[in-house]
Design a protein around this motif. Sequence first.
Motif, short mmCIF file in Angstrom:
data_model
loop_
_atom_site.label_atom_id
_atom_site.label_comp_id
_atom_site.label_asym_id
_atom_site.label_seq_id
_atom_site.Cartn_x
_atom_site.Cartn_y
_atom_site.Cartn_z
N GLU A 71 -124.45 -92.90 -34.30
CA GLU A 71 -124.45 -94.20 -34.96
C GLU A 71 -125.69 -94.38 -35.84
O GLU A 71 -125.62 -94.97 -36.92
N GLY A 72 -126.81 -93.88 -35.38
CA GLY A 72 -128.05 -94.05 -36.15
C GLY A 72 -127.97 -93.40 -37.50
O GLY A 72 -128.34 -93.98 -38.53
N LEU A 73 -127.45 -92.17 -37.52
CA LEU A 73 -127.33 -91.45 -38.80
C LEU A 73 -126.36 -92.19 -39.71
O LEU A 73 -126.65 -92.42 -40.89
N ILE A 74 -125.23 -92.61 -39.15
CA ILE A 74 -124.20 -93.27 -39.96
C ILE A 74 -124.76 -94.58 -40.54
O ILE A 74 -124.62 -94.86 -41.73
N LYS A 75 -125.46 -95.34 -39.72
CA LYS A 75 -126.00 -96.62 -40.21
C LYS A 75 -127.08 -96.40 -41.26
O LYS A 75 -127.23 -97.19 -42.19
N SER A 76 -127.83 -95.30 -41.13
CA SER A 76 -128.97 -95.09 -42.05
C SER A 76 -128.55 -94.57 -43.41
O SER A 76 -129.27 -94.73 -44.39
N VAL A 77 -127.39 -93.90 -43.48
CA VAL A 77 -127.10 -93.24 -44.76
C VAL A 77 -125.71 -93.57 -45.33
O VAL A 77 -125.25 -92.93 -46.27
N THR A 78 -125.04 -94.58 -44.72
CA THR A 78 -123.73 -94.95 -45.30
C THR A 78 -123.76 -96.42 -45.76
O THR A 78 -124.58 -97.20 -45.30
N ARG A 79 -122.85 -96.74 -46.66
CA ARG A 79 -122.75 -98.12 -47.16
C ARG A 79 -122.06 -99.02 -46.12
O ARG A 79 -122.51 -100.10 -45.80
N GLU A 80 -120.89 -98.51 -45.63
CA GLU A 80 -120.05 -99.39 -44.80
C GLU A 80 -119.96 -98.94 -43.35
O GLU A 80 -119.13 -99.43 -42.60
N GLY A 81 -120.78 -97.94 -42.98
CA GLY A 81 -120.78 -97.51 -41.58
C GLY A 81 -119.60 -96.65 -41.18
O GLY A 81 -119.29 -96.48 -40.00
N LYS A 82 -118.94 -96.06 -42.22
CA LYS A 82 -117.79 -95.19 -41.90
C LYS A 82 -118.25 -93.73 -41.90
O LYS A 82 -118.87 -93.27 -42.87
N PRO A 83 -117.95 -92.97 -40.85
CA PRO A 83 -118.42 -91.58 -40.75
C PRO A 83 -118.01 -90.73 -41.96
O PRO A 83 -118.80 -89.93 -42.46
N GLU A 84 -116.82 -90.97 -42.49
CA GLU A 84 -116.35 -90.13 -43.60
C GLU A 84 -117.18 -90.29 -44.87
O GLU A 84 -117.20 -89.43 -45.73
N GLU A 85 -117.95 -91.38 -44.92
CA GLU A 85 -118.84 -91.57 -46.08
C GLU A 85 -119.91 -90.47 -46.14
O GLU A 85 -120.42 -90.13 -47.20
N LEU A 86 -120.21 -89.90 -44.97
CA LEU A 86 -121.26 -88.84 -44.93
C LEU A 86 -120.84 -87.62 -45.74
O LEU A 86 -121.68 -86.83 -46.18
N LEU A 87 -119.52 -87.46 -45.92
CA LEU A 87 -119.00 -86.27 -46.61
C LEU A 87 -119.02 -86.43 -48.12
O LEU A 87 -118.61 -85.52 -48.85
N LYS A 88 -119.54 -87.57 -48.60
CA LYS A 88 -119.59 -87.78 -50.06
C LYS A 88 -121.05 -87.78 -50.53
O LYS A 88 -121.69 -86.75 -50.50
N GLY A 89 -121.57 -88.92 -50.93
CA GLY A 89 -122.93 -89.01 -51.48
C GLY A 89 -123.98 -88.25 -50.70
O GLY A 89 -124.68 -87.39 -51.27
N PRO A 90 -124.10 -88.49 -49.40
CA PRO A 90 -125.15 -87.78 -48.63
C PRO A 90 -124.98 -86.27 -48.65
O PRO A 90 -125.95 -85.52 -48.79
N LEU A 91 -123.74 -85.80 -48.55
CA LEU A 91 -123.50 -84.35 -48.54
C LEU A 91 -123.84 -83.74 -49.89
O LEU A 91 -124.53 -82.71 -49.98
N TYR A 92 -123.42 -84.40 -50.96
CA TYR A 92 -123.75 -83.88 -52.30
C TYR A 92 -125.28 -83.86 -52.49
O TYR A 92 -125.84 -82.95 -53.09
N TYR A 93 -125.92 -84.87 -51.96
CA TYR A 93 -127.38 -85.01 -52.06
C TYR A 93 -128.08 -83.79 -51.44
O TYR A 93 -128.91 -83.15 -52.09
N VAL A 94 -127.73 -83.45 -50.21
CA VAL A 94 -128.42 -82.33 -49.55
C VAL A 94 -128.03 -81.00 -50.20
O VAL A 94 -128.85 -80.07 -50.26
N LEU A 95 -126.82 -80.90 -50.74
CA LEU A 95 -126.43 -79.68 -51.45
C LEU A 95 -127.29 -79.50 -52.70
O LEU A 95 -127.69 -78.38 -53.04
N MET A 96 -127.61 -80.59 -53.36
CA MET A 96 -128.46 -80.51 -54.55
C MET A 96 -129.90 -80.11 -54.16
O MET A 96 -130.57 -79.37 -54.88
#
Length: 303
Positions: free
Chosen positions: A152-177
């Motif tokens: 929950e901590g990771l999801i709350k810290s790095v997502t807009r709406e608190g949905k786990p699947e959001e981690l697979l978009k902006g945050p994932l692209y970010y660490v890939l860059m």
Amino acid sequence: MTTATTTLLSSSCSFALLRSRPTIIRRYVIPTTTHDHPLRFSSPNRPGLVCREPYYKCRAAITGDLLRDVGATAAVLVGAYGLVRSFDSLTKRNIIQQSLSRKLVHIMSGLLFVVSWPIFSTSMEARYFASFVPLVNCVRLIVHGLSLVKDEGLIKSVTREGKPEELLKGPLYYVLMLMLCAVVFWRESPIGVVSLGMMCAGDGFADIIGRRFGSMKIFYNPKKSWAGSISMFISGFLISSGMLYYYSVLGYFELDWVSTMGRVALVCLVATVVESLPTTHLIDDNISVPLSSMLAAYLSFGY
Ligand SMILES: C/C(=C\COP(=O)(O)O)CCC[C@H](C)CCC[C@H](C)CCCC(C)C
Ligand SMILES: Nc1ccn([C@@H]2O[C@H](COP(=O)(O)OP(=O)(O)O)[C@@H](O)[C@H]2O)c(=O)n1
């Protein structure tokens, strides 16, 4: 180890101390503006140079690099985990809003990652040790984004709406860059430093300022505002220039600052225009901003 190799190594190992002058060592041409490899020596897995120092000196240098890189990787991994945990705690205690927490993690993670690069050794493998940190976070985001594990901590810290699947978009692209810039550009080129400055600081402040003061919308993209874009340009320019100064003070770059400021401004303008375009539904900002910055920086800096 073969007899020939042992003979080669035991004869000696030549250390070519590189400063900031173009130096040709057999097949290696070190660009003018880096001394990222002040010590280069051969070993069975590093062909190309003649060995002239006692073998044990080479082993000691390789072992020293290895220990330094392992320690640096562990420290940055702990720092990454601690950063996210800290903002999770601040959000849980309602000290800061979730949207602001996410943007501050967005701004600070990548910039602190770039700031940490000089603690790694000068070995050829150092960049891969450094890129292991975003790799671990990439796996972490995928595992939690697929809800294989709950954090929950990771999801709350790095997502807009608190949905786990959001981690697979902006945050994932970010660490890939982050991984891409560490492996491809590392400390040897200003391209990675400037590109991450635009993705982390520029795009981050655009959101923070734009949400608060962005009443005047951009005519071609009502979702973005002039305040957001102007703050992206200014913050990206200041942070990218500051990072280049940091690396030049450490001796990695020798830059002519008058022309460099112009080049950084050009990169910032390109990235700011790209970020303002109504293309977020087609390509995430965490891809378009760094990639456009890399292209502009390559054309501008030339290496
Ligand atoms: C919130 C993040 C991206 C979302 O971007 P956007 O969708 O708002 O545009 C950043 C995610 C950060 C990630 C979870 C942790 C990355 C840590 C980094 C690889 C290493 C940092 C090391 C340093 C020493 C703290
Ligand atoms: N140039 C910009 C960028 C963002 N913003 C504001 O920040 C919000 C989030 O921007 P964004 O969709 O680019 O967010 P990220 O994709 O960077 O997370 C937008 O909905 C705007 O309210 C802005 O006003 N101007």
